[in-house]
Design a protein around this motif. Structure first.
Motif, short mmCIF file in Angstrom:
data_model
loop_
_atom_site.label_atom_id
_atom_site.label_comp_id
_atom_site.label_asym_id
_atom_site.label_seq_id
_atom_site.Cartn_x
_atom_site.Cartn_y
_atom_site.Cartn_z
N ASN A 70 0.82 -1.33 -0.16
CA ASN A 70 -0.01 0.04 0.08
C ASN A 70 0.82 1.31 -0.09
N GLN A 71 2.08 1.35 0.73
CA GLN A 71 2.93 2.34 0.46
C GLN A 71 4.29 1.74 0.50
N ASN A 80 -2.30 -4.01 -0.18
CA ASN A 80 -3.61 -3.43 -0.46
C ASN A 80 -3.90 -4.17 -1.81
N CYS A 81 -5.41 -4.45 -2.05
CA CYS A 81 -5.75 -4.98 -3.09
C CYS A 81 -7.09 -4.25 -3.64
N ALA A 113 -0.43 -6.61 7.29
CA ALA A 113 -1.86 -6.13 7.64
C ALA A 113 -2.20 -5.82 5.95
N MET A 114 -3.45 -5.54 5.92
CA MET A 114 -4.01 -5.16 4.61
C MET A 114 -5.04 -4.01 4.80
N GLN A 115 -5.10 -3.01 3.72
CA GLN A 115 -5.85 -1.81 3.98
C GLN A 115 -6.36 -1.51 2.71
N MET A 158 -10.47 0.82 5.24
CA MET A 158 -10.71 -0.45 6.09
C MET A 158 -9.30 -1.20 6.03
N PHE A 159 -9.30 -1.96 7.25
CA PHE A 159 -8.07 -2.35 7.58
C PHE A 159 -8.15 -3.67 8.46
N ARG A 160 -7.10 -4.67 8.26
CA ARG A 160 -7.16 -5.82 9.30
C ARG A 160 -5.74 -6.29 9.24
N ALA A 161 -5.37 -6.74 10.45
CA ALA A 161 -4.10 -7.46 10.63
C ALA A 161 -4.30 -8.69 9.94
#
Lengths: 162, 162
Positions: A70-71, A80-81, A113-115, A158-161
């Protein structure tokens, strides 16, 4: 028939773009220029840092997603997807299967994580699905999306570990 | 001496990059690859969609910022900026002046809001300054930044209407 998710190959490009192009042109869910030409759409979906996958049912491509950091730098451990399902395959669990696949793939690549940066609030099916799959709304961007039908609407971070 | 903010010119590039490069290499505030070479740093700061400005005191460049749309399509009405002040000019209101300038410039360009996507929580001076200038923390990204000294720390999404 079985749903298979696999890395995209060069021969899949036309089928993938046939799914992606109408969604970007409609401009209801992605904050991407709506008037990109074919080269622009391909340049976005297949940009070098995107790892692209397809979902197939009976040998037919019915969905695609990309996975990327994502960064950069100190943010490179967050993935990120973006996911798109073909209209004729909706309601068959394709988005859910792609998201679960992406979470697994992101873990294997070492992401922590994913954001999702900009989930349009009117895209309620997606918001509810991501929540079921462990994502939380960690931020609300007030009127950050101009929807072609609904006008200015909120977008969610939205975010999750993993 | 007066602080002047003006659009960057080609002849300013070396002075701008001399301010930007050490900050990206330190990697404490920007989620950008820390090992970019000079061309990579220039490619980032001067990317085509960035409108770049400089802050000058007595004819010397002491700060720089860029302004861009934060997203395309339905998100193109929200602006985004990045600001860097030269270490020797800190405490002289340069960041504050650049942010106020950018808010005005964004309004003139027709943006309706400004968003910072990834403000590192340990960058407390910046967080406090953006809050004074009307930004709110609208989201917290848990441990989304790996700080070279402090390890995994939160990052904030900050937002204000224009």
């Amino acid at each position: 028939m079985t749903l298979v998710i696999r890395p995209a190959a060069d021969v899949d490009r036309a089928a993938i773009l046939a799914i992606v192009a109408p969604v970007l042109a409609a401009g209801e869910t992605y904050a991407i220029d709506r008037d990109l030409d074919a080269a622009g759409i391909a340049g976005f979906w297949f940009m070098p840092r995107h790892e692209v996958f397809v979902a197939e049912i009976g040998g037919r491509i019915v969905g695609t997603y990309y996975l990327q950091p994502n960064q950069g730098g100190g943010g490179a451990h967050v993935a990120n997807c973006g996911y798109i399902t073909a209209p004729e395959a909706r309601g068959r669990g394709v988005a859910r299967a792609m998201c679960l696949h992406s979470l697994d793939r992101a873990r294997r690549r070492g992401f922590r994580a994913m954001q999702f940066n900009h989930v349009v609030s009117t895209n309620r099916g997606a918001v509810a699905l991501w929540q079921k799959l462990g994502f939380s709304i960690v931020g609300t961007l007030p009127e950050a999306f101009h929807h072609p039908l609904h006008g200015y609407v909120d977008a969610y971070v939205m975010f999750r570990a993993l």
